[in-house]
Design an enzyme around this catalytic site. Structure first.
Site, PDB file in Angstrom:
ATOM      1  N   HIS A 146      -5.974   6.632 -43.042  1.00  7.16           N
ATOM      2  CA  HIS A 146      -5.402   5.428 -43.655  1.00  7.16           C
ATOM      3  C   HIS A 146      -6.350   4.770 -44.652  1.00  7.16           C
ATOM      4  O   HIS A 146      -5.931   3.927 -45.441  1.00  7.16           O
ATOM      5  CB  HIS A 146      -4.947   4.433 -42.572  1.00  7.16           C
ATOM      6  N   ASP A 167      -5.472   9.894 -37.073  1.00  9.27           N
ATOM      7  CA  ASP A 167      -5.918   9.148 -38.244  1.00  9.27           C
ATOM      8  C   ASP A 167      -7.296   9.609 -38.735  1.00  9.27           C
ATOM      9  O   ASP A 167      -8.278   8.864 -38.692  1.00  9.27           O
ATOM     10  CB  ASP A 167      -5.945   7.660 -37.903  1.00  9.27           C
ATOM     11  N   SER A 169     -13.109   0.571 -40.772  1.00  8.34           N
ATOM     12  CA  SER A 169     -12.253   1.726 -40.549  1.00  8.34           C
ATOM     13  C   SER A 169     -12.873   2.988 -41.126  1.00  8.34           C
ATOM     14  O   SER A 169     -13.312   3.011 -42.279  1.00  8.34           O
ATOM     15  CB  SER A 169     -10.877   1.506 -41.188  1.00  8.34           C
TER      16      SER A 169
END
Length: 475
Positions: A95, A126, A195
């Site tokens: 992402h 992910d 992230s």
């Protein structure tokens, strides 16, 4: 497995008194007092603090040179990553790069590279990989920990670029490992921009890839609930990238827990929908988050019902450690239900999730307060408590009941594997339970009392090592 102490109860060689429970032939209660013990000296605490600080410094110095900042597109959307090969292979979240084919990568020493997105993980996991252009060599790399080497309670360290602040270092612990969901939960602060960055152990080795947070603030700040993808998911992906067999199309979609949960009121039902606009857990399943304020001792029930997907419920306390419960099918017909007594005052987060990756559909979520209880008691199993013949510690509580009376007894602990029994005044076991479900080591029995008279509730641990605080509720 049968608890051996309860087999002893059935033999009829124990006697219950009005004041509690006495075991004939059992060893007397052991005292927790230790005249030889002394309080720790201040230099010991100082030494421990110095060791912790030295570990922090060593982990940061070992790993931070290999942590990079990643930007894609004109918007400057940013995340983090880890260099896992000295020739410039970077591991990050899918992402973070989205559908971009090219990313800008900045190293900790200030060098900047253009990188090509060379692979995505399958099954909506992910993960993505970037190969830096220019045939670099000798780049710093992060060591990789063996799969399944992580343990709950171990220290955890996160390095990333939250809010555009490069090389930020935070410290916490591994709060929980959920193999069914494919995630590591940590209270090391993970914020937007972290992230794709590394979650590290005390040796500076990569134990997970940071991917999701939960927040109750519009700013998206961390509240101590962060998730990382474990190495047993990461290693196969890296192998596929190096073999040239990794997918070139992203399978992960949706957000990653950076949005604040919706509020839900007690004794209320809300309609929701899981889909591409929902957040995504590391296992690729959609979720929506809700928050409510609870009180210590409050008994609540949460139910998620759907005709279009297989509901899965998760309940967490805001601090991430006081409570964590999950359920799949307790409400029947694949619907999910959780019922518990809240351990502390404060905010609680409900995760309305699906059992399988990518499931979409509508659902109803209800939150209700369960009625009054007959007894609610907090206590602790500890050295000095009575000892059963199998060596386990136990406490006991008297209960007066009427014939035909239905009672539900729940024993909950975040610190040990509970074992619960209801025994009549002749020593016969009326009901007993070890685990509420395969993923819940709390105990619960529901029984219709056979006669009017005295009963005893036994609060026990499943093994001799089980100690800690608990909450006992009778309704």
């Amino acid at each position: 497995m049968q608890n051996p102490w309860l087999r002893f109860v059935r033999s009829g060689t124990c006697v219950f008194t009005a004041l509690g429970l006495t075991l004939l032939g059992a060893a007397p209660a052991r005292s927790s007092a230790n005249p030889a013990s002394t309080a720790p000296l201040r230099p010991t605490a100082t030494l421990a603090q110095n060791i912790d600080e030295e570990t922090n410094i060593q982990v940061y110095e070992a790993a931070s040179p290999a942590v990079v900042a990643i930007e894609v597109g004109d918007s400057g959307a940013a995340g983090s990553g880890s260099i896992v090969a000295s020739t410039g292979l970077v591991l990050t979240n899918a992402h973070v790069v989205g559908n971009a084919r090219v990313a800008r990568v900045r190293l900790a020493d200030g060098r900047e590279f253009t990188g090509d997105v060379v692979g995505y993980a399958d099954d909506r996991i992910d993960l993505a990989a970037i190969q830096l252009r220019g045939n670099p060599t000798g780049l710093p790399t992060i060591q990789v920990a063996p799969p399944n080497s992580v343990r709950v309670g171990q220290r955890a360290f996160a390095i990333g670029n939250p809010f555009g602040l490069a090389g930020t270092f935070t410290v916490g612990i591994v709060s929980r490992i959920d193999p069914e969901r494919g995630l590591i939960q940590t209270d090391a602060a993970i914020n937007p921009g972290n992230s794709g960055g590394p979650l590290l152990d005390s040796n500076g080795r990569l134990i997970g890839v940071n991917t999701s947070i939960f927040t109750t603030e519009s700013s998206g700040g961390n509240i101590g609930i962060g998730f990382a993808i474990p190495m047993q998911e990461v290693q196969p992906f890296l192998t596929a990238v190096r073999n040239g067999t990794a997918s070139t199309t992203a399978s992960a979609a949706g957000g990653r827990g950076s949005r604040g949960p919706e509020s839900i009121a007690l004794n209320n039902t809300v309609a929701g929908q899981l889909g591409s606009s929902s957040d995504v857990l590391p296992d690729g399943s959609y979720f929506n988050a809700y928050v409510f304020e609870g009180r210590q001792g409050q008994r609540i029930q949460i139910e998620m019902v759907s005709q279009e997907l297989d509901p899965y419920l998760i309940l967490l306390s805001q601090d991430g450690d006081a409570l964590y419960l999950a359920d799949d099918d307790s409400a029947g017909n694949y619907n999910a239900r959780l019922e518990t007594t809240l351990p502390v005052d404060g905010a609680y987060v409900i995760i309305a999730n699906s059992y399988a990756e990518g499931q979409e559909g509508r659902y109803d979520l209800s939150l209700s307060e369960v009625g009054d209880y007959i007894l609610r008691q907090t206590g602790s199993l500890t050295t000095g408590d009575a000892i059963a013949p199998d060596g386990t510690l136990f406490d006991s509580y008297p209960l007066e009941g009427q014939a035909g009376q239905a009672v539900t007894i729940t024993l909950e602990s975040q610190e040990f594997d509970t074992y619960l029994a209801l025994v009549d005044d002749a020593g016969r076991v009326i009901a007993e339970n070890d685990d509420i479900s395969s993923n819940n080591t709390n105990s619960q029995v529901t029984s219709t009392l056979p006669a009017t008279g005295s009963y005893v509730i036994i609060v026990n641990g499943y093994s001799t090592a089980d100690q800690g605080s608990y909450t006992l509720t009778v309704r």
